[in-house]
Write a protein that holds these residues in place. Structure first.
Motif, short mmCIF file in Angstrom:
data_model
loop_
_atom_site.label_atom_id
_atom_site.label_comp_id
_atom_site.label_asym_id
_atom_site.label_seq_id
_atom_site.Cartn_x
_atom_site.Cartn_y
_atom_site.Cartn_z
N ALA A 123 3.25 8.12 -26.00
CA ALA A 123 3.27 8.83 -26.73
C ALA A 123 3.97 9.69 -27.51
N GLU A 124 3.20 10.49 -27.90
CA GLU A 124 3.64 11.17 -29.31
C GLU A 124 5.00 11.91 -29.21
N GLY A 125 4.71 12.75 -27.91
CA GLY A 125 5.64 13.66 -27.63
C GLY A 125 7.04 12.91 -26.45
N ALA A 126 8.08 13.02 -27.50
CA ALA A 126 9.25 12.47 -25.99
C ALA A 126 9.78 12.83 -25.26
N GLU A 127 8.76 14.32 -24.99
CA GLU A 127 9.55 14.91 -23.86
C GLU A 127 8.24 14.66 -22.81
N MET A 128 8.06 13.14 -22.88
CA MET A 128 6.99 12.60 -21.92
C MET A 128 7.44 11.37 -21.44
N PRO A 129 8.50 11.38 -20.83
CA PRO A 129 9.36 10.03 -20.47
C PRO A 129 8.77 9.57 -19.60
N GLY A 130 8.53 8.26 -20.36
CA GLY A 130 8.14 7.28 -18.63
C GLY A 130 6.28 6.73 -18.83
N VAL A 131 5.51 7.69 -19.78
CA VAL A 131 4.17 7.01 -19.98
C VAL A 131 3.84 6.56 -21.13
N ALA A 132 4.14 5.75 -20.91
CA ALA A 132 4.23 4.78 -22.47
C ALA A 132 5.18 3.43 -21.54
N GLY A 133 5.22 3.35 -20.52
CA GLY A 133 5.00 1.83 -20.24
C GLY A 133 4.67 0.93 -20.70
N PRO A 134 5.15 -0.48 -20.22
CA PRO A 134 4.25 -2.04 -21.22
C PRO A 134 3.10 -2.09 -20.16
N VAL A 135 3.10 -1.66 -19.27
CA VAL A 135 1.14 -1.58 -18.33
C VAL A 135 1.35 -0.95 -17.05
N CYS A 136 -0.15 -0.46 -17.16
CA CYS A 136 -0.09 0.87 -16.38
C CYS A 136 -1.28 0.34 -15.24
N LEU A 137 -0.91 0.40 -14.09
CA LEU A 137 -1.67 0.54 -12.98
C LEU A 137 -2.19 1.25 -12.13
N GLY A 138 -3.44 2.14 -11.72
CA GLY A 138 -4.29 2.83 -11.18
C GLY A 138 -5.16 2.69 -10.28
N GLY A 139 -4.95 3.24 -9.37
CA GLY A 139 -6.46 3.09 -8.12
C GLY A 139 -5.68 3.71 -7.09
N PRO A 140 -6.46 4.24 -5.84
CA PRO A 140 -5.84 4.88 -4.84
C PRO A 140 -4.81 4.00 -3.38
N VAL A 141 -4.70 5.02 -2.80
CA VAL A 141 -3.46 3.51 -2.32
C VAL A 141 -3.61 4.70 -0.75
N LYS A 142 -3.01 3.74 -0.49
CA LYS A 142 -2.42 3.97 1.38
C LYS A 142 -1.48 4.13 1.47
N GLY A 143 -1.06 4.45 2.27
CA GLY A 143 0.56 4.85 2.69
C GLY A 143 0.66 3.93 4.13
N LEU A 144 1.22 3.25 4.46
CA LEU A 144 2.00 2.43 5.67
C LEU A 144 2.92 2.79 6.19
N PRO A 145 2.52 3.41 7.69
CA PRO A 145 3.33 4.50 8.47
C PRO A 145 4.77 3.82 8.18
N GLY A 146 6.22 4.08 8.79
CA GLY A 146 7.14 3.36 8.34
C GLY A 146 8.34 3.81 9.28
N ALA A 147 8.89 3.36 9.99
CA ALA A 147 10.20 2.97 11.51
C ALA A 147 11.27 4.17 10.64
N ASP A 148 11.29 4.95 8.96
CA ASP A 148 12.42 5.96 9.35
C ASP A 148 11.31 7.36 8.60
#
Length: 255
Positions: A123-148
């Motif tokens: 990313a051109e702006g250094a104020e956007m940390p973390g947007v240029a990781g080695p590889v990005c994955l995207g897609g829908p998420v299903k959250g699993l209920p936890g004990a905590d």
């Protein structure tokens, strides 16, 4: 009295029965060990704190957010939120596959159905940390209920405000909690400092945190000291859906 900020919002958690089945299936999936920040982000994503997101950003959404602070659908969303993984893990995953997302304690927190895999340019702006990781994955998420279930998620906050009959909830950054507490008392409001993990992304982050705090049940927002952040919040105040309050001033803007 039923108020909009008292109503539950959409979460991405599956039922306990479905969660048990998904945990069994996860044993056969590639598993990514989340960083502490990724784990905190996922917690908010699954709990509805990142509404309208239904998962990690696709490439089209990611690029649209960087270009204009909106998802490809046009919805306001100023912060990239794809899942960044290393190249070795990414080589084991292809779009169309499901992967398990493990928290720091090794517990499966969610299942990501991968639709997109890409390597973003720096990313051109250094104020956007973390947007240029080695590889990005995207897609829908299903959250699993936890004990905590100790951590308060957006719907738990909304339930608290509903139980207390809070008509006003003033949100602010934790650094502004002292001023926020004084203003909340003047407004007859509950104070909310919950939000997302800091990104240090300038005015965009102020706008993003406002959306997250709205999802937690805020009705008012204490404007930050940064003039650029104030300007951006005022520009999008109709879409944010919060009344903007200046420090030391109890009259809300945008009413």
């Amino acid at each position: 009295m039923s108020l909009p900020h008292h109503q539950p919002i959409r979460a991405l958690l599956v039922s306990p029965e479905a969660g048990q089945k998904l945990r069994a299936e996860a044993a056969r999936m590639a598993a990514w060990d989340l960083t502490p920040r990724q784990s905190a982000d996922l917690d908010l994503l699954v709990g509805g704190g990142f509404l309208p997101l239904r998962g990690f950003l696709t490439q089209a959404d990611h690029d649209s957010v960087l270009a204009g602070m909106r998802l490809a659908s046009g919805a306001l969303w100023p912060m990239p939120l794809a899942l960044e993984v290393d190249a070795d893990f990414a080589a084991r995953v292809e779009p169309g596959e499901d992967i398990a997302l493990r928290g720091p304690d090794g517990m499966i927190m969610a299942i990501l159905s991968v639709t997109d895999k890409w390597s973003p340019e720096r990313a051109e702006g250094a104020e956007m940390p973390g947007v240029a990781g080695p590889v990005c994955l995207g897609g829908p998420v299903k959250g699993l209920p936890g004990a905590d279930e100790v951590r308060l998620g957006p719907n738990a906050w909304r339930a608290r405000f509903r139980a207390r009959g809070c008509e006003r909830v003033l949100a602010c950054d934790p650094a502004d909690a002292a001023a926020g507490a004084r203003l909340a008392a003047e407004l007859g409001a509950e104070l909310l400092t919950a939000g997302a993990e800091p990104r240090h992304a300038g005015p965009r982050e102020a706008l993003w945190q406002a959306l997250v705090r709205r999802n937690h049940g805020a009705t008012h927002l204490l404007l930050p000291a940064d003039p650029a952040a104030q300007a951006l919040l005022r520009q999008y105040r109709a879409e944010i859906g919060l009344e903007l309050v200046e420090a030391g001033i109890t009259q809300a803007h945008g009413m």
